[in-house]
Structures are given as structure tokens and as C-alpha cells.
Design a protein around this motif. Structure first.
Motif, PDB file in Angstrom:
ATOM      1  N   SER A 114      47.641  38.041  51.367  1.00 49.35           N
ATOM      2  CA  SER A 114      47.335  37.737  49.960  1.00 49.35           C
ATOM      3  C   SER A 114      46.030  38.407  49.543  1.00 49.35           C
ATOM      4  CB  SER A 114      47.245  36.221  49.734  1.00 49.35           C
ATOM      5  OG  SER A 114      48.449  35.603  50.062  1.00 49.35           O
ATOM      6  N   VAL A 115      46.043  39.714  49.543  1.00 49.69           N
ATOM      7  CA  VAL A 115      44.841  40.488  49.218  1.00 49.69           C
ATOM      8  C   VAL A 115      44.815  40.771  47.720  1.00 49.69           C
ATOM      9  CG1 VAL A 115      43.574  42.625  49.628  1.00 49.69           C
ATOM     10  CG2 VAL A 115      44.868  41.552  51.490  1.00 49.69           C
ATOM     11  N   ALA A 116      43.790  40.292  47.035  1.00 48.53           N
ATOM     12  CA  ALA A 116      43.531  40.671  45.645  1.00 48.53           C
ATOM     13  C   ALA A 116      42.388  41.671  45.690  1.00 48.53           C
ATOM     14  CB  ALA A 116      43.161  39.449  44.812  1.00 48.53           C
ATOM     15  N   SER A 117      42.674  42.941  45.394  1.00 53.24           N
ATOM     16  CA  SER A 117      41.715  43.991  45.726  1.00 53.24           C
ATOM     17  C   SER A 117      40.843  44.444  44.565  1.00 53.24           C
ATOM     18  CB  SER A 117      42.453  45.206  46.297  1.00 53.24           C
ATOM     19  OG  SER A 117      43.407  45.682  45.386  1.00 53.24           O
ATOM     20  N   VAL A 118      40.952  43.783  43.413  1.00 52.27           N
ATOM     21  CA  VAL A 118      40.019  44.101  42.334  1.00 52.27           C
ATOM     22  C   VAL A 118      38.903  43.074  42.360  1.00 52.27           C
ATOM     23  CG1 VAL A 118      41.733  45.252  40.873  1.00 52.27           C
ATOM     24  CG2 VAL A 118      41.440  42.786  40.704  1.00 52.27           C
ATOM     25  N   VAL A 119      37.877  43.305  41.532  1.00 55.53           N
ATOM     26  CA  VAL A 119      36.713  42.416  41.549  1.00 55.53           C
ATOM     27  C   VAL A 119      37.078  41.050  40.980  1.00 55.53           C
ATOM     28  CG1 VAL A 119      34.370  42.085  40.682  1.00 55.53           C
ATOM     29  CG2 VAL A 119      35.167  44.373  41.311  1.00 55.53           C
ATOM     30  N   PRO A 120      36.750  39.921  41.652  1.00 56.33           N
ATOM     31  CA  PRO A 120      36.219  39.916  43.015  1.00 56.33           C
ATOM     32  C   PRO A 120      37.333  40.072  44.037  1.00 56.33           C
ATOM     33  CG  PRO A 120      36.404  37.664  42.224  1.00 56.33           C
ATOM     34  CD  PRO A 120      36.852  38.543  41.097  1.00 56.33           C
ATOM     35  N   LEU A 121      37.041  40.795  45.080  1.00 55.12           N
ATOM     36  CA  LEU A 121      37.976  40.931  46.197  1.00 55.12           C
ATOM     37  C   LEU A 121      38.217  39.551  46.820  1.00 55.12           C
ATOM     38  CD1 LEU A 121      39.409  42.824  48.294  1.00 55.12           C
ATOM     39  CD2 LEU A 121      37.223  42.907  49.487  1.00 55.12           C
ATOM     40  N   ARG A 122      39.491  39.258  47.092  1.00 59.58           N
ATOM     41  CA  ARG A 122      39.807  37.941  47.660  1.00 59.58           C
ATOM     42  C   ARG A 122      40.929  38.105  48.677  1.00 59.58           C
ATOM     43  NH1 ARG A 122      42.883  33.245  46.725  1.00 59.58           N
ATOM     44  NH2 ARG A 122      41.673  31.312  46.740  1.00 59.58           N
TER      45      ARG A 122
END
Length: 461
Positions: A255-263
Motif C-alpha cells: 500500500s505505497v502512496a508515493s506522492v507527498v506525503p509518502l506513506r
């Protein structure tokens, strides 16, 4: 006092005096010359000082992400209460590492830190391993970079094979298992290997990119197939000719959210932790996972890892933000095809219609060969539909590459600082902007911004 201690004392005294004079005379940050001279006085200085560290040394190596990962790991260790010796300036040859150790020592040759976190140049890894005898080695990735200096990937991999064989018998290795080259290199150390990688198809690429640096099984030479490709040649792979495949992950990034903020939801054994970062991009997801995995391997508290990683700021030129004449700018270092492609991917993901300035130098520290620009997928910049300008010593080469990609540069400026100033003057009021620059172009630009009081000097950041 022993002879070795006397020589260490003399070397650290020389290094500290030179560092003081360099900063006093505003000649620089003293990030290399003090260590160079100290090693001339006593070539065994690093061995002597490293042996004094009660918690040993951690080495971080890789083509991309060394500075960011080492900085995050140093922050984790400092938050745990340890005094950390760290080459924070990114000076990662032996002279730079020695400068950091000299800075962390007294004139009597006594180290004042408790643990060291050291980022190391690809070709300096064997020397660093031999001198520092690390308790933990973090391997991030291997990409094509500065071919005129490093050679092809096989050459660097062979160098690293020797470094791994020289590790102390109890040293741990944290390795990015999505890189088949690193997986193969560390197979002999699988009993003391911690692996990390990604497991989120939403951040996968449709196929191996044009600039992928590795396509064959490092064990048997047959073709690799990928179930998912996350970045360059990193992904979930298996060989078509033997049993080689990505090994099980000690820490898996899901579950990688790669835009700011990275999560990132990271799974480690039976635990799931949420890692957040002020940085962005899939490449920084790898850096954050590397730092977290190294922290876990060192026995740090999970909750503390989560807390500290969320507060780590960008290193100089690595998504560093600066306000200049009312414009909000982001500085991105680009130095090889994979890194450049990931920077473009971030620009597209961010969906911010900010003008772009690309600064290309070809000095020794950048690599004299700029043919790699033709392997960068600059065509994807067309999706942004924003004005693109170029500058730097080889700004013309970059402009030509853009034209072949169907992007007509709005301007081709001269130099680095002159290009930046002319580009700034051309921006709409209160505009945002992206600045992509090679290593020496980034240093030159940051030096100018620091002189204007807009950023701290890179060694003071």
C-alpha cells in the motif's frame, strides 16, 4: 600513549586545524581535504578510530539513495540516544569519511561518537569495509552510473563481491531484494541477511523500462521475467532457466502512496507499521524501507522508527524546497537514467503544472560521458504540458534530446547560475518550479542560493 594513538592524535590534530581554517576562511565545509591530509599523516586512522566506537559502524552503499537513507538512519540512531558520527555532507570517498571521523574526534585521537553511519562510494566499498569493519551493511541498488568512471554494472558488482567476502563474520546485511544483482551477490550471506522490497501492484510500471540495466539471471544467464516492475530493473522477478527468484522479504512495503506525503504500510513478520515521509516518489519508498529495515535489524523500537522517519527532511538537492523571488521551487538531483526517469515520474505523479529547468554539467564528478541522457524517457514530460528550459555546460545536449522527444525548449540558457536567474525572471508571479540538476550543477546552484541566504550550505544542513 601508544605509537598508534600518537599517530592518530597527530592526524586528527592536522585534520581539525585544516577543517577549522577552511571554514574560517570560507573556503568550503572541510568535507574532504582534512580527511585527505589526516590519512597522509596516518593511513590507519580510520581503522584506529572505528575500533573505538562502542556500537560499531553502519555502511550504506548503492547507486541511488545513499545520502537520503544514511541521513534517515542517522536520525533514527540519534533519536535512540546515541552519539552518531556521520558523513552528512555526502562526501563518500575515504577522504570524506575520514573528515567526518576527524570532526567526531578529539585532538588526542579519541572518537567522541558511539556509532557511525557512513555512506560509501561504489568503488570505495572494499576500502571502507576493510577499514571500518561494519556491524551492518545496507545495500540499496545498483544502476548504470558514470560509465567512464565506474564501468558497466558487472564491474561494480565484482567489486562489491570482494567487499562482501571481507565483512566481519558476525556482520548483518540489509539488502534490497527487488534488485536481482544484489540478491545474487548476498546469497552466500543469506543466514545473516535482512531483505526488503515492495509488494504493491499500484506503483508497478507496465513493463521493464527502456533504461533497465539488468535483464538476465545473475546465476545462470537466462532471461528474467517480472511479475511486477517497480523501478528500473527492480521488482518481483524469477528466472526462466533456473530456480533464482526474489527471495522472501523480511520487510515488505505494501500500500505505497508515493506522492507527498509518502506513506507505506510495511509488514515485518507479524507486525504492520505505517511509515510516512516528507519525501515523495517510489524511489524514496525504497529509501524509507531501507532505513526502517536497518533500524529493525539494529534492534530499534518500531514506534520510534515510525515517529522519526516522519520528521526526516530532504537532504540537499534531494527534493529540497526553496523560495526564491516569490517562487516555490523543488530541487531534484539527477545523475543517471534510472534516477532521471524517477524524477520525471514524480513530476507526472505530482500533477503540478510547474515550469521545469534542467541543468546538465559534465565535470569529473558528474561523469564526462553524457550519452546517458539519450536513455532517459524525457518523452513523458510531454504529459505535463509545461515550459521546459535547459542550462549548464551540456544544456545544449539536453535541449537536443528534448527536441527529439517532441519537446521544444522554451529557452537554452548559459551556465548554471545565469541559467537559473534568467529562468526565474521568466516565471509568472508566484509560480512553482522544478529544477533538475546533475551533481556539480546542483552544488554550484546551491552555493549561489546559500550565498543569497536562501539555503544553508550543504555541509551545514
Amino acid at each position: 600513549m601508544t605509537t598508534m594513538r600518537l599517530r592518530a592524535s597527530a592526524a586528527t590534530t592536522v585534520g581539525r586545524v585544516v577543517a577549522w581554517a577552511t571554514r574560517r576562511l570560507q573556503l568550503g565545509g572541510g568535507t574532504a581535504v582534512p580527511g585527505f591530509l589526516a590519512l597522509l599523516v596516518y593511513p590507519g586512522l580510520l581503522d584506529e578510530l572505528a575500533r573505538q566506537l562502542p556500537h560499531g559502524t553502519v555502511i550504506v552503499a548503492g547507486t541511488n539513495g545513499k545520502t537520503t537513507t544514511a541521513r534517515a538512519l542517522a536520525a533514527l540512531l540519534q533519536a535512540s540516544g546515541l552519539a552518531v558520527v556521520h558523513n552528512r555532507s555526502g562526501s563518500n570517498l575515504p577522504r570524506g569519511i575520514a573528515s567526518a571521523f576527524v570532526d567526531g574526534s578529539s585532538v588526542t585521537g579519541r572518537i567522541r561518537g558511539e556509532i557511525a553511519v557512513v555512506e560509501v562510494d561504489e568503488f570505495a566499498l572494499p576500502t571502507a569495509v576493510g577499514a571500518l569493519r561494519p556491524r551492518l551493511l545496507v545495500l540499496l541498488n545498483l544502476f548504470r552510473d558514470q560509465l567512464d568512471r565506474y564501468g558497466e554494472l558487472e564491474t561494480v558488482a565484482q567489486t562489491w563481491r570482494g567487499a562482501l567476502a571481507a565483512l566481519p563474520p558476525d556482520a548483518l546485511v540489509v539488502v534490497n531484494a527487488d534488485d536481482p544483482v544484489l540478491t545474487a551477490l548476498t546469497e552466500p550471506l543469506s543466514e545473516r541477511r535482512w531483505t526488503f522490497g515492495l509488494d504493491d501492484p499500484t506503483v508497478a510500471l507496465p513493463a521493464l523500462p527502456h533504461a533497465a540495466d539488468w535483464r538476465l539471471c545473475p546465476r545462470c544467464g537466462e532471461a528474467l521475467t517480472y511479475r511486477q516492475v517497480f523501478l528500473g530493473h527492480l521488482g518481483i522477478y524469477q528466472c526462466t532457466g533456473c530456480s533464482f527468484s526474489r527471495p522472501p522479504l523480511t520487510v515488505s512495503g505494501r500500500s505505497v502512496a508515493s506522492v507527498v506525503p509518502l506513506r507505506i504500510e510495511a509488514v515485518a513478520g507479524t507486525s504492520t507499521i505505517t511509515l510516512e515521509s516528507q519525501l515523495a516518489g517510489v524511489y524514496n519508498a525504497y529509501n524509507v524501507l531501507a532505513a526502517a529495515t536497518a533500524g529493525l535489524a539494529l534492534g530499534l523500537d518500531q514506534a520510534e522508527i515510525v515517529r522519526v522517519l516522519g520528521s526526516v527532511e530532504a537532504a540537499f538537492g534531494r527534493q529540497e524546497r526553496v523560495t526564491c523571488d516569490g517562487h516555490e521551487l523543488t530541487l531534484l538531483l539527477v545523475k543517471n537514467p534510472t534516477g532521471f526517469n524517477e524524477a520525471i515520474r514524480l513530476l507526472v505523479l505530482a500533477q503540478q503544472r510547474c515550469p521545469v529547468l534542467i541543468l546538465i554539467n559534465d565535470l569529473d564528478a558528474d561523469g564526462r560521458d553524457v550519452s546517458w541522457l539519450w536513455d532517459v524517457d524525457v518523452e513523458k514530460l510531454r504529459a505535463l504540458d509545461v515550459p521546459v528550459s535547459t542550462g549548464g555546460i551540456r544544456g545544449g545536449e539536453m535541449a537536443l534530446r528534448l527536441e527529439y522527444a517532441g519537446i521544444e525548449p522554451v529557452a537554452q540558457h548559459r551556465g548554471v547560475v545565469e541559467a537559473f536567474d534568467r529562468w526565474i525572471a521568466s516565471l509568472p508571479p508566484a509560480s512553482c518550479g522544478w529544477v533538475l540538476a546533475t551533481y556539480t550543477a546542483m552544488l554550484e546552484l546551491r552555493r549561489a542560493l546559500a550565498q543569497r541566504g536562501l539555503l544553508p550550505s550543504f555541509w551545514a544542513q
